[in-house]
Design an enzyme around this catalytic site. Structure first.
Site, PDB file in Angstrom:
ATOM      1  N   GLU A  44      -6.802 -12.956 -42.969  1.00 23.41           N
ATOM      2  CA  GLU A  44      -6.913 -14.353 -42.541  1.00 23.41           C
ATOM      3  C   GLU A  44      -8.384 -14.716 -42.718  1.00 23.41           C
ATOM      4  O   GLU A  44      -9.244 -14.018 -42.196  1.00 23.41           O
ATOM      5  CB  GLU A  44      -6.545 -14.497 -41.061  1.00 23.41           C
ATOM      6  CG  GLU A  44      -5.108 -14.143 -40.747  1.00 23.41           C
ATOM      7  CD  GLU A  44      -4.819 -14.283 -39.254  1.00 23.41           C
ATOM      8  OE1 GLU A  44      -4.453 -13.281 -38.624  1.00 23.41           O
ATOM      9  OE2 GLU A  44      -4.992 -15.410 -38.737  1.00 23.41           O
ATOM     10  N   ARG A 269      -4.316   1.099 -36.607  1.00 20.93           N
ATOM     11  CA  ARG A 269      -5.616   0.507 -36.873  1.00 20.93           C
ATOM     12  C   ARG A 269      -6.695   1.561 -36.821  1.00 20.93           C
ATOM     13  O   ARG A 269      -6.612   2.487 -36.026  1.00 20.93           O
ATOM     14  CB  ARG A 269      -5.950  -0.459 -35.729  1.00 20.93           C
ATOM     15  CG  ARG A 269      -5.730  -1.849 -36.047  1.00 20.93           C
ATOM     16  CD  ARG A 269      -5.913  -2.730 -34.829  1.00 20.93           C
ATOM     17  NE  ARG A 269      -5.302  -3.961 -35.215  1.00 20.93           N
ATOM     18  CZ  ARG A 269      -5.960  -4.979 -35.787  1.00 20.93           C
ATOM     19  NH1 ARG A 269      -7.252  -4.964 -35.927  1.00 20.93           N
ATOM     20  NH2 ARG A 269      -5.321  -6.038 -36.184  1.00 20.93           N
ATOM     21  N   LYS A 279     -12.343  -9.446 -34.541  1.00 24.04           N
ATOM     22  CA  LYS A 279     -13.083 -10.515 -35.194  1.00 24.04           C
ATOM     23  C   LYS A 279     -13.610 -11.513 -34.163  1.00 24.04           C
ATOM     24  O   LYS A 279     -14.676 -12.075 -34.358  1.00 24.04           O
ATOM     25  CB  LYS A 279     -12.180 -11.244 -36.203  1.00 24.04           C
ATOM     26  CG  LYS A 279     -12.115 -10.525 -37.541  1.00 24.04           C
ATOM     27  CD  LYS A 279     -11.526 -11.430 -38.612  1.00 24.04           C
ATOM     28  CE  LYS A 279     -10.105 -11.071 -38.873  1.00 24.04           C
ATOM     29  NZ  LYS A 279      -9.455 -11.822 -39.931  1.00 24.04           N
TER      30      LYS A 279
HETATM   31  P1  ATP Z   1      -6.912 -11.226 -36.468  1.00 23.75           P
HETATM   32  O1  ATP Z   1      -6.984 -10.939 -35.022  1.00 23.75           O
HETATM   33  O2  ATP Z   1      -7.779 -12.346 -36.897  1.00 23.75           O
HETATM   34  O3  ATP Z   1      -5.536 -11.237 -37.061  1.00 23.75           O
HETATM   35  P2  ATP Z   1      -7.199  -8.848 -38.004  1.00 23.75           P
HETATM   36  O4  ATP Z   1      -8.234  -7.807 -37.782  1.00 23.75           O
HETATM   37  O5  ATP Z   1      -5.778  -8.518 -37.880  1.00 23.75           O
HETATM   38  O6  ATP Z   1      -7.655  -9.979 -37.068  1.00 23.75           O
HETATM   39  P3  ATP Z   1      -6.615  -9.852 -40.638  1.00 23.75           P
HETATM   40  O7  ATP Z   1      -7.458 -10.724 -41.477  1.00 23.75           O
HETATM   41  O8  ATP Z   1      -5.303 -10.357 -40.200  1.00 23.75           O
HETATM   42  O9  ATP Z   1      -7.511  -9.487 -39.389  1.00 23.75           O
HETATM   43  O10 ATP Z   1      -6.470  -8.452 -41.324  1.00 23.75           O
HETATM   44  C1  ATP Z   1      -6.158  -8.279 -42.680  1.00 23.75           C
HETATM   45  C2  ATP Z   1      -5.501  -6.961 -42.883  1.00 23.75           C
HETATM   46  O11 ATP Z   1      -6.339  -5.906 -42.447  1.00 23.75           O
HETATM   47  C3  ATP Z   1      -4.207  -6.867 -42.092  1.00 23.75           C
HETATM   48  O12 ATP Z   1      -3.216  -6.285 -42.900  1.00 23.75           O
HETATM   49  C4  ATP Z   1      -4.567  -5.970 -40.945  1.00 23.75           C
HETATM   50  O13 ATP Z   1      -3.449  -5.253 -40.506  1.00 23.75           O
HETATM   51  C5  ATP Z   1      -5.646  -5.074 -41.551  1.00 23.75           C
HETATM   52  N1  ATP Z   1      -6.560  -4.591 -40.523  1.00 23.75           N
HETATM   53  C6  ATP Z   1      -7.240  -5.342 -39.637  1.00 23.75           C
HETATM   54  N2  ATP Z   1      -7.949  -4.571 -38.799  1.00 23.75           N
HETATM   55  C7  ATP Z   1      -7.723  -3.295 -39.164  1.00 23.75           C
HETATM   56  C8  ATP Z   1      -8.174  -2.020 -38.684  1.00 23.75           C
HETATM   57  N3  ATP Z   1      -9.007  -1.923 -37.641  1.00 23.75           N
HETATM   58  N4  ATP Z   1      -7.726  -0.914 -39.311  1.00 23.75           N
HETATM   59  C9  ATP Z   1      -6.901  -1.009 -40.361  1.00 23.75           C
HETATM   60  N5  ATP Z   1      -6.432  -2.165 -40.856  1.00 23.75           N
HETATM   61  C10 ATP Z   1      -6.842  -3.299 -40.277  1.00 23.75           C
HETATM   62 MG    MG Z   2      -4.178 -10.150 -38.361  1.00 22.72          MG
END
Ligand code: ATP
Ligand code: MG
Length: 564
Positions: A44, A269, A279
């Protein structure tokens, strides 16, 4: 640690297969999806990417590469109020820098807004979606809990005609924000709360960074994500564990629509010690000026790590080492640091730099004489060759490397004792010069001309070797030393802001670096002998050199490994 095999292109793949590789190989054996493997990385655009995203990027692009498949970059941009072009640009830069290529496959969920709208109408016509006039607060109240069933909306049984009419008028902008929603008609008694008539569209009169003011209804993430995957023909939709409970809903949508059904696979994660990864929290650190922007070298963002001196190879190797877990866990940041040392040890030229200078005068060295002494650039890589370092009568050494009254086992410079100057001579301290307050301003030494580096006498036994620079030839620099951003291993409680390390940055000015560093450019990386690995800061100029310490030389991870 797991055995690593090294590919010719330098990336390492763990030898044992993880569970996602096993699923994909099983699918390939069964010729599922006609043998296609197609993944995507779906950020996102509401913040900069961090090391957790790097894990996901390496996983998705890595699997595509391993199985001759493809990986898309797709921006899941369904929330106009939090998304910006700046984030889109930074995300593209970071993915590319990490070494991955989405080729022409750069997509946006917002590209699919028309398709999503048409599919919503299809669901309304099938009696599977309805316009609901409950407020957000009322929808929440009706939802029930894990132990109590939900309550059906009084608008649930509107006629198809009325739903079609209201939905169209929602789209046309006839109703104020939050006054109505489109909801899927599933089951208010479902044990999974995500299945209790979830909202598909909300009214939001907000400008979108790509579609401008074309829309005033926006799809919910859950209504856009799975459909976007389906449109792109994604075979393996890899996401983190918090989406496990959303999987039945994603399945329900694609089944109702009768469209391609990607297989969702969840993994844990990545969490790292001594930092935060949400974020929302990272944005707070930036907006409240607790750090100097998203690319502050203390941030766990990819741009911060890059500015700090991390290499893409080190981050990819770290991502491989942490593997793919099914349960939440916390990875020691020392493993990340180890990955960087491992990479820079091979690549970074050794240099001499003095961070806190103390003047040394070699009293028996001829005035005005300069010798060019040979120094090895990298003992790990003979191809990196040699350079010369100038030696003269007045030098700088580290304040730490001299003690008038030495503590036990102090093998550096002390009155009456000898020490070896790296690549140069053995010197002996004869006396010290102090100012009116008793602070040492100069150390006077004699050198032994017979002990020039490389000569027979140079091997004479002396306990310590220290680094130095020639005062006349050295270049001034600012050097920034970093410590962890948080004082506790897991700073994820409500009090996380109280756990910020007030001493996470120490900026030293008036450092003296050797002549060879005069013309360095941002992003170049070096080992300063005995001090660690350093990277030229993005704001560094030849007139105003700035170095960031990426990591110290001390290797706590290797120690941890050894003790286990
Ligand atoms: P938000 O709370 O804004 O959704 P987010 O960390 O999930 O934050 P995204 O932009 O949705 O951010 O994440 C993009 C991709 O990265 C998604 O597929 C998410 O699952 C993956 N991702 C995010 N954080 C992690 C993490 N700590 N470890 C592994 N993958 C991650
Ligand atoms: Mg997300």
């Amino acid at each position: 640690m797991k055995e690593q095999i090294t590919e010719p292109n330098n990336s390492t793949i763990p030898e044992r297969k993880h569970f996602i590789q096993e699923i994909i190989e099983e699918d390939l054996r069964n010729a599922k999806n006609n043998g296609r493997v197609h993944t995507r990385f779906p950020p996102e655009p509401n913040g900069y990417l961090h090391i957790g995203h790097a894990k996901s990027i390496c996983l998705n692009f890595g699997l595509a590469k391993q199985y001759n498949g493809k990986c898309n970059l797709r921006f899941d941009d369904t929330n106009p109020t939090k998304e910006e072009q700046e984030y889109v640009d930074s995300i593209k830069k970071d993915v590319r820098w990490l070494g991955f290529d989405w080729e022409e496959r750069e997509f946006f969920a917002s590209d699919y807004f028309h398709q999503l709208y048409d599919w919503a109408i299809q669901l309304i016509k099938a009696g599977k979606a309805f316009v609901c006039d409950l407020s957000g607060e009322e929808v929440r109240k009706h939802r029930g809990t894990l132990t109590e069933p939900g309550k059906e909306s009084p608008y649930r049984n509107r006629s198809i005609e009325e739903n079609l009419d209201l939905f169209e008028r929602m789209k046309k902008g006839e109703f104020p924000d939050g006054s109505r929603t489109l909801r899927a008609k599933i089951d208010m008694n479902h044990p999974n709360l995500n299945m209790r008539d979830p909202v598909m569209y909300r009214i939001l009169h907000a400008e979108h960074h790509r579609t401008g003011n074309e829309w005033c209804i926006y799809p919910m993430y859950d209504w856009a994500h799975g459909e976007s995957d389906s449109i792109e023909g994604i075979t393996h939709s890899i996401c983190t564990l918090e989406f496990e409970d959303h999987r039945p809903l994603y399945n329900w949508y694609v089944e109702q629509l009768g469209i391609h059904h990607p297989q969702q696979i969840e993994f844990a994660r990545l969490n790292l010690t001594y930092t935060v990864m949400s974020k929302r929290k990272l944005l707070q650190l930036v907006e409240e000026n607790i750090v100097n922007g998203w690319d502050d070298p203390r941030m766990p963002t990819i741009s911060g790590l890059r500015r700090r001196g991390y290499t893409p190879e080190a981050i990819r190797s770290f991502a491989d080492k942490v593997g793919v877990a099914k349960r939440d866990n916390m990875i020691d940041v020392a493993l990340l640091e180890f990955s960087l040392r491992e990479d820079l040890n091979k690549k970074a030229a050794r240099m001499m730099a003095v961070l806190r200078p103390l003047k040394v005068v070699i009293t028996n060295y001829p005035d005005g004489q300069v010798e060019e002494l040979e120094a090895v650039n990298n003992p790990e890589d003979p191809a990196m060759g040699m350079r010369t370092v100038p030696f003269s009568k007045v030098l700088y050494i580290e304040q730490d490397d001299f003690k008038e009254v030495p503590p036990p086992k102090y093998f550096r410079l002390t009155p009456g004792a000898e020490v070896r100057l790296r690549y140069a001579y053995i010197i002996k301290c004869t006396n010290v010069v102090k100012d009116a307050n008793g602070n040492i301003t100069e150390v006077h030494c004699t050198y032994d001309p017979e002990t020039k580096s490389g000569s027979a006498q140079s091997h004479r036994k002396v306990k310590g070797t220290i680094h130095w620079v020639s005062a006349e030839h050295a270049v001034d620099a600012e050097v920034r030393l970093y410590d962890r951003l948080f004082t506790e291993e897991n700073p994820n409680g409500d009090n996380w802001k109280e756990l910020i390390n007030p001493n996470s940055l120490e900026a030293l000015s008036g450092c003296k670096v050797e002549r060879s560093l005069a013309t360095v450019k941002p992003q170049e990386r070096f080992q300063f002998e005995r001090l660690g690995y350093f990277c030229v800061d993005d704001d560094s100029t030849p007139e105003n050199l700035v170095f960031n310490r990426a990591v110290t030389l001390r290797d706590t991870w290797a120690k941890i490994e050894k003790n286990q």
